[in-house]
Design an enzyme around this catalytic site. Structure first.
Site, PDB file in Angstrom:
ATOM      1  N   ASN A  10       0.875  -1.177   0.000  1.00 28.87           N
ATOM      2  CA  ASN A  10       0.000   0.000   0.000  1.00 28.87           C
ATOM      3  C   ASN A  10       0.908   1.223   0.000  1.00 28.87           C
ATOM      4  O   ASN A  10       1.494   1.561   1.031  1.00 28.87           O
ATOM      5  CB  ASN A  10      -0.889  -0.045   1.254  1.00 28.87           C
ATOM      6  CG  ASN A  10      -1.750   1.202   1.382  1.00 28.87           C
ATOM      7  OD1 ASN A  10      -1.804   2.026   0.471  1.00 28.87           O
ATOM      8  ND2 ASN A  10      -2.412   1.334   2.523  1.00 28.87           N
ATOM      9  N   TRP A  11       0.999   1.853  -1.154  1.00 25.97           N
ATOM     10  CA  TRP A  11       1.908   2.997  -1.263  1.00 25.97           C
ATOM     11  C   TRP A  11       1.356   4.238  -0.559  1.00 25.97           C
ATOM     12  O   TRP A  11       2.052   5.235  -0.438  1.00 25.97           O
ATOM     13  CB  TRP A  11       2.168   3.333  -2.740  1.00 25.97           C
ATOM     14  CG  TRP A  11       3.029   2.347  -3.463  1.00 25.97           C
ATOM     15  CD1 TRP A  11       3.750   1.316  -2.918  1.00 25.97           C
ATOM     16  CD2 TRP A  11       3.273   2.300  -4.876  1.00 25.97           C
ATOM     17  NE1 TRP A  11       4.430   0.638  -3.908  1.00 25.97           N
ATOM     18  CE2 TRP A  11       4.159   1.216  -5.110  1.00 25.97           C
ATOM     19  CE3 TRP A  11       2.847   3.064  -5.964  1.00 25.97           C
ATOM     20  CZ2 TRP A  11       4.602   0.891  -6.396  1.00 25.97           C
ATOM     21  CZ3 TRP A  11       3.288   2.738  -7.239  1.00 25.97           C
ATOM     22  CH2 TRP A  11       4.152   1.662  -7.455  1.00 25.97           C
ATOM     23  N   LYS A  12       0.100   4.195  -0.162  1.00 26.54           N
ATOM     24  CA  LYS A  12      -0.544   5.367   0.459  1.00 26.54           C
ATOM     25  C   LYS A  12      -0.325   6.587  -0.455  1.00 26.54           C
ATOM     26  O   LYS A  12      -0.426   6.442  -1.664  1.00 26.54           O
ATOM     27  CB  LYS A  12      -0.037   5.549   1.890  1.00 26.54           C
ATOM     28  CG  LYS A  12      -0.242   4.259   2.706  1.00 26.54           C
ATOM     29  CD  LYS A  12      -0.008   4.413   4.171  1.00 26.54           C
ATOM     30  CE  LYS A  12      -0.280   3.082   4.883  1.00 26.54           C
ATOM     31  NZ  LYS A  12      -0.087   3.142   6.330  1.00 26.54           N
ATOM     32  N   HIS A  97      -9.594   0.722   5.089  1.00 18.48           N
ATOM     33  CA  HIS A  97      -8.281   0.908   5.700  1.00 18.48           C
ATOM     34  C   HIS A  97      -8.426   1.820   6.917  1.00 18.48           C
ATOM     35  O   HIS A  97      -9.244   2.742   6.905  1.00 18.48           O
ATOM     36  CB  HIS A  97      -7.307   1.510   4.683  1.00 18.48           C
ATOM     37  CG  HIS A  97      -5.901   1.515   5.189  1.00 18.48           C
ATOM     38  ND1 HIS A  97      -5.428   2.503   6.022  1.00 18.48           N
ATOM     39  CD2 HIS A  97      -4.890   0.626   5.029  1.00 18.48           C
ATOM     40  CE1 HIS A  97      -4.172   2.221   6.334  1.00 18.48           C
ATOM     41  NE2 HIS A  97      -3.825   1.090   5.746  1.00 18.48           N
ATOM     42  N   GLU A 169      -5.302  -5.309  10.511  1.00 19.30           N
ATOM     43  CA  GLU A 169      -4.299  -4.272  10.747  1.00 19.30           C
ATOM     44  C   GLU A 169      -4.634  -3.547  12.048  1.00 19.30           C
ATOM     45  O   GLU A 169      -5.453  -2.617  12.040  1.00 19.30           O
ATOM     46  CB  GLU A 169      -4.293  -3.263   9.601  1.00 19.30           C
ATOM     47  CG  GLU A 169      -3.920  -3.847   8.264  1.00 19.30           C
ATOM     48  CD  GLU A 169      -3.374  -2.782   7.326  1.00 19.30           C
ATOM     49  OE1 GLU A 169      -2.232  -2.929   6.890  1.00 19.30           O
ATOM     50  OE2 GLU A 169      -4.065  -1.787   7.061  1.00 19.30           O
ATOM     51  N   GLY A 175       2.387   2.166  11.035  1.00 17.90           N
ATOM     52  CA  GLY A 175       3.300   3.300  10.912  1.00 17.90           C
ATOM     53  C   GLY A 175       3.952   3.687  12.223  1.00 17.90           C
ATOM     54  O   GLY A 175       4.548   4.757  12.338  1.00 17.90           O
ATOM     55  N   SER A 212       3.450  -2.138  10.511  1.00 20.42           N
ATOM     56  CA  SER A 212       4.900  -2.119  10.772  1.00 20.42           C
ATOM     57  C   SER A 212       5.602  -3.414  10.377  1.00 20.42           C
ATOM     58  O   SER A 212       6.556  -3.843  11.035  1.00 20.42           O
ATOM     59  CB  SER A 212       5.178  -1.770  12.245  1.00 20.42           C
ATOM     60  OG  SER A 212       4.732  -0.459  12.520  1.00 20.42           O
ATOM     61  N   GLY A 233       2.823  -0.854   4.347  1.00 23.99           N
ATOM     62  CA  GLY A 233       2.889   0.542   3.933  1.00 23.99           C
ATOM     63  C   GLY A 233       4.336   0.978   3.775  1.00 23.99           C
ATOM     64  O   GLY A 233       4.947   0.808   2.718  1.00 23.99           O
ATOM     65  N   GLY A 234       4.891   1.528   4.852  1.00 21.89           N
ATOM     66  CA  GLY A 234       6.229   2.146   4.804  1.00 21.89           C
ATOM     67  C   GLY A 234       7.300   1.307   4.126  1.00 21.89           C
ATOM     68  O   GLY A 234       8.068   1.826   3.306  1.00 21.89           O
TER      69      GLY A 234
HETATM   70  P1  13P Z   1       2.935   0.373   7.806  1.00 27.11           P
HETATM   71  O1  13P Z   1       3.487  -0.863   7.157  1.00 27.11           O
HETATM   72  O2  13P Z   1       3.627   1.643   7.358  1.00 27.11           O
HETATM   73  O3  13P Z   1       2.835   0.236   9.293  1.00 27.11           O
HETATM   74  O4  13P Z   1       1.439   0.537   7.267  1.00 27.11           O
HETATM   75  C1  13P Z   1       0.606  -0.555   7.326  1.00 27.11           C
HETATM   76  C2  13P Z   1      -0.584  -0.258   6.508  1.00 27.11           C
HETATM   77  O5  13P Z   1      -1.376   0.604   6.838  1.00 27.11           O
HETATM   78  C3  13P Z   1      -0.733  -1.006   5.252  1.00 27.11           C
HETATM   79  O6  13P Z   1      -1.997  -0.782   4.708  1.00 27.11           O
END
Ligand code: 13P
Length: 249
Positions: A10-12, A97, A169, A175, A212, A233-234
């Site tokens: 998920n590149w956000k 999400h 999640e 994050g 994370s 995400g990150g």
């Molecule tokens: P992180 O991996 O940055 O904690 O984010 C998780 C997330 O929200 C994936 O959708």
């Protein structure tokens, strides 16, 4: 690991079309398809087409939208429909999400409507669930997660869970660098599976863990048979890091 694994990035709000193309070019250099491994990417809406085009020749890669509206068209400024996302190359969509739920006020009811509309449009819904820190500390994890599933179950036929992918999640792990332990994650995954069984879904529904996840903890998480993959995400924003992460599992 014997079961197929799904790694979802998920590149956000990262990577416009040019950056998405550059990312894809680098990722293609670094990886080849691997049996039993699916790779999904969720770029921002404006980059869906560029990402889908760049990955078109890789059958192990799917591109999805981060958000759509449940209506197919109309006066909804700023929104895109499932059909538009599909036309741009998306075949899945993230739904519910935690950032949509908590920053943009998406409700359980809206999550359910979005799931119905995605299914109707032929997109795979990746439905995200999870409790906040205060809910966990208040011993309400189970109640929250079951409520979130039941809201969707109230609107979709039981067979639809064959198509739906779930991501657990925990909001407190997103994050923050503070991930759930593999045992914590597996325990909630078991709870979700038990609920789906109670609702009448016999088949194994794919359940990902997110929050994370990084190169250092992915192996321990995926050692839990309950986890069918990860939503990241990150650690997915850089192609070299993401290629390494999907390579270690
Ligand atoms: P992180 O991996 O940055 O904690 O984010 C998780 C997330 O929200 C994936 O959708």
């Amino acid at each position: 690991m014997s079961r197929p694994l799904l790694y979802a990035a998920n590149w956000k709000m990262h990577h416009g079309p040019a950056a998405a193309r550059a990312y894809a070019a680098r990722f293609l250099e670094l990886t080849s398809p691997a049996p039993g491994r699916d790779l999904w990417f969720f770029p921002p809406a404006v980059s869906i087409a560029a990402t889908a085009d760049a990955f078109a020749r890789r059958s192990d890669i799917r591109v999805g939208a981060q958000h759509t509206h449940w209506e197919s068209k109309g006066a909804f400024t700023g929104e895109i429909s499932n059909g538009m996302a599909a036309e741009a190359g998306a075949s899945a969509v993230l739904i519910g999400h935690s950032e949509r739920r908590h920053l943009f006020g998406e409700t359980d009811e809206q999550v359910a409507k979005l799931t119905v509309s995605a299914l109707a449009a032929g997109l795979i819904p990746l439905v995200c669930l999870g409790e906040t820190l205060s809910e966990r500390e208040g011993g309400r994890t189970e109640g929250v997660v079951l409520r979130q599933i039941e809201a969707v179950a109230a609107r979709v036929p039981v067979e639809a869970w064959r198509t739906i992918v779930i991501a657990y999640e925990p909001v407190w792990a997103i994050g923050t660098g503070r991930n759930a332990t593999p045992d914590d994650a597996a325990q909630v995954h078991r709870l979700i599976r038990g609920e789906l069984l109670r609702l009448g879904m016999q088949a194994r529904v794919r359940i990902l863990y997110g929050g994370s996840v990084n190169q250092g903890n992915v192996l321990a998480l995926l050692a839990q048979e309950e986890l069918d993959g990860v939503l990241v995400g990150g650690a997915s924003v850089d192609p070299d890091g993401w290629a390494e992460l999907v390579g270690v599992g």
